[in-house]
Design a protein around this motif. Structure first.
Motif, short mmCIF file in Angstrom:
data_model
loop_
_atom_site.label_atom_id
_atom_site.label_comp_id
_atom_site.label_asym_id
_atom_site.label_seq_id
_atom_site.Cartn_x
_atom_site.Cartn_y
_atom_site.Cartn_z
N THR A 55 0.75 -1.28 0.02
CA THR A 55 0.10 -0.09 0.09
C THR A 55 0.82 1.08 -0.27
OG1 THR A 55 -2.00 -1.12 1.59
CG2 THR A 55 -1.48 1.80 1.31
N LEU A 56 2.04 1.21 1.35
CA LEU A 56 2.88 2.09 0.91
C LEU A 56 3.27 2.66 -0.35
CD1 LEU A 56 3.87 4.19 2.86
CD2 LEU A 56 6.04 2.91 3.12
N LYS A 57 4.07 1.49 -1.06
CA LYS A 57 4.82 1.40 -2.15
C LYS A 57 3.57 1.72 -3.27
CE LYS A 57 8.42 1.35 -3.72
NZ LYS A 57 9.97 2.67 -3.33
N ASN A 58 2.26 1.38 -4.19
CA ASN A 58 1.83 1.60 -5.42
C ASN A 58 0.76 2.56 -4.58
OD1 ASN A 58 3.18 -1.18 -5.92
ND2 ASN A 58 2.25 -1.99 -5.39
N GLY A 59 0.64 2.30 -3.52
CA GLY A 59 -1.15 3.18 -3.29
C GLY A 59 0.05 5.11 -3.09
N GLU A 61 3.38 6.48 -2.27
CA GLU A 61 4.12 6.96 -2.79
C GLU A 61 3.86 7.46 -4.27
OE1 GLU A 61 8.71 5.44 -2.45
OE2 GLU A 61 7.87 4.51 -4.10
N ALA A 62 3.12 6.74 -4.77
CA ALA A 62 3.00 6.86 -6.17
C ALA A 62 1.31 7.84 -6.36
CB ALA A 62 2.05 5.34 -7.22
N THR A 63 1.20 8.39 -5.06
CA THR A 63 -0.22 9.36 -5.53
C THR A 63 0.91 10.29 -5.12
OG1 THR A 63 -1.89 8.33 -4.49
CG2 THR A 63 -2.08 10.22 -4.02
N ILE A 64 2.11 10.23 -4.17
CA ILE A 64 2.43 11.52 -3.81
C ILE A 64 3.24 12.02 -5.01
CG2 ILE A 64 4.60 12.63 -2.39
CD1 ILE A 64 2.65 10.57 -0.10
N ILE A 65 3.96 10.94 -5.52
CA ILE A 65 4.76 11.46 -6.58
C ILE A 65 4.06 12.58 -8.35
CG2 ILE A 65 5.73 11.06 -8.66
CD1 ILE A 65 7.12 8.20 -6.42
N LYS A 66 3.09 12.07 -8.03
CA LYS A 66 1.68 12.92 -8.68
C LYS A 66 2.19 13.93 -8.98
CE LYS A 66 -2.57 11.65 -8.58
NZ LYS A 66 -3.57 11.05 -8.76
N HIS A 67 1.48 14.30 -7.54
CA HIS A 67 1.36 15.81 -7.27
C HIS A 67 2.51 16.49 -7.48
CE1 HIS A 67 -2.78 15.49 -5.55
NE2 HIS A 67 -2.57 14.05 -6.05
N ALA A 68 3.16 15.71 -6.28
CA ALA A 68 4.71 15.80 -6.33
C ALA A 68 6.39 15.75 -6.89
CB ALA A 68 4.83 16.30 -4.37
N PRO A 69 5.97 15.66 -8.77
CA PRO A 69 6.97 14.63 -9.24
C PRO A 69 8.72 15.19 -8.15
CG PRO A 69 5.73 15.73 -10.24
CD PRO A 69 4.86 16.73 -9.13
N GLN A 70 8.83 15.77 -7.87
CA GLN A 70 10.14 15.64 -7.17
C GLN A 70 10.90 14.33 -6.32
OE1 GLN A 70 8.18 17.96 -6.63
NE2 GLN A 70 8.53 19.95 -5.58
N ILE A 71 9.79 14.30 -5.59
CA ILE A 71 9.80 13.29 -4.72
C ILE A 71 9.73 11.90 -4.95
CG2 ILE A 71 8.46 12.12 -2.73
CD1 ILE A 71 9.39 15.20 -2.19
N LYS A 72 11.24 11.50 -4.63
CA LYS A 72 11.34 10.36 -5.17
C LYS A 72 10.84 8.88 -4.44
CE LYS A 72 13.40 11.99 -8.80
NZ LYS A 72 12.49 13.35 -9.64
N ARG A 73 11.33 9.16 -3.11
CA ARG A 73 10.74 7.80 -1.99
C ARG A 73 10.09 8.39 -1.37
NH1 ARG A 73 15.03 5.95 1.58
NH2 ARG A 73 15.79 7.77 2.71
N VAL A 74 9.38 7.49 -0.33
CA VAL A 74 8.50 7.77 0.68
C VAL A 74 9.02 5.91 1.79
CG1 VAL A 74 6.43 7.57 1.40
CG2 VAL A 74 6.69 8.24 -0.54
N ILE A 75 8.71 6.94 2.74
CA ILE A 75 9.87 5.95 3.91
C ILE A 75 7.74 6.54 4.81
CG2 ILE A 75 11.81 6.11 3.18
CD1 ILE A 75 11.88 7.68 5.47
#
Length: 82
Positions: A55-59, A61-75
């Protein structure tokens, strides 16, 4: 994008995914943003869920990167409150 805009975009992304987590008894909160990394805390039922990393990776992280493309990872910060 300045830091305030970045935080707003990340919060908007979390708002987009939050209803899905809440439907399963969980939630998520933003801990911090540092350079290209967003730290979040999973809450409620998400803590013990066997698929929370998916969920963290596919949901999340993907949603955050869609809104903020400069983000490379979510931990995930496990149970730590700042």
């Amino acid at each position: 994008m300045n830091p305030e805009e970045l935080k707003a975009n990340v919060e908007n992304a979390l708002q987009e995914i939050r209803p899905y987590l809440e439907a399963d008894g969980g939630n998520i909160s933003l801990v911090e943003i540092t350079e290209d990394t967003v730290s979040v805390q999973l809450e409620g039922a998400c803590l013990g869920c066997s698929v929370n990393q998916m969920t963290l990776k596919n949901g999340v992280e993907a949603t955050i990167i869609k809104h903020a493309p400069q983000i490379k990872r979510v931990i995930e910060i496990n149970g730590i409150k700042f």
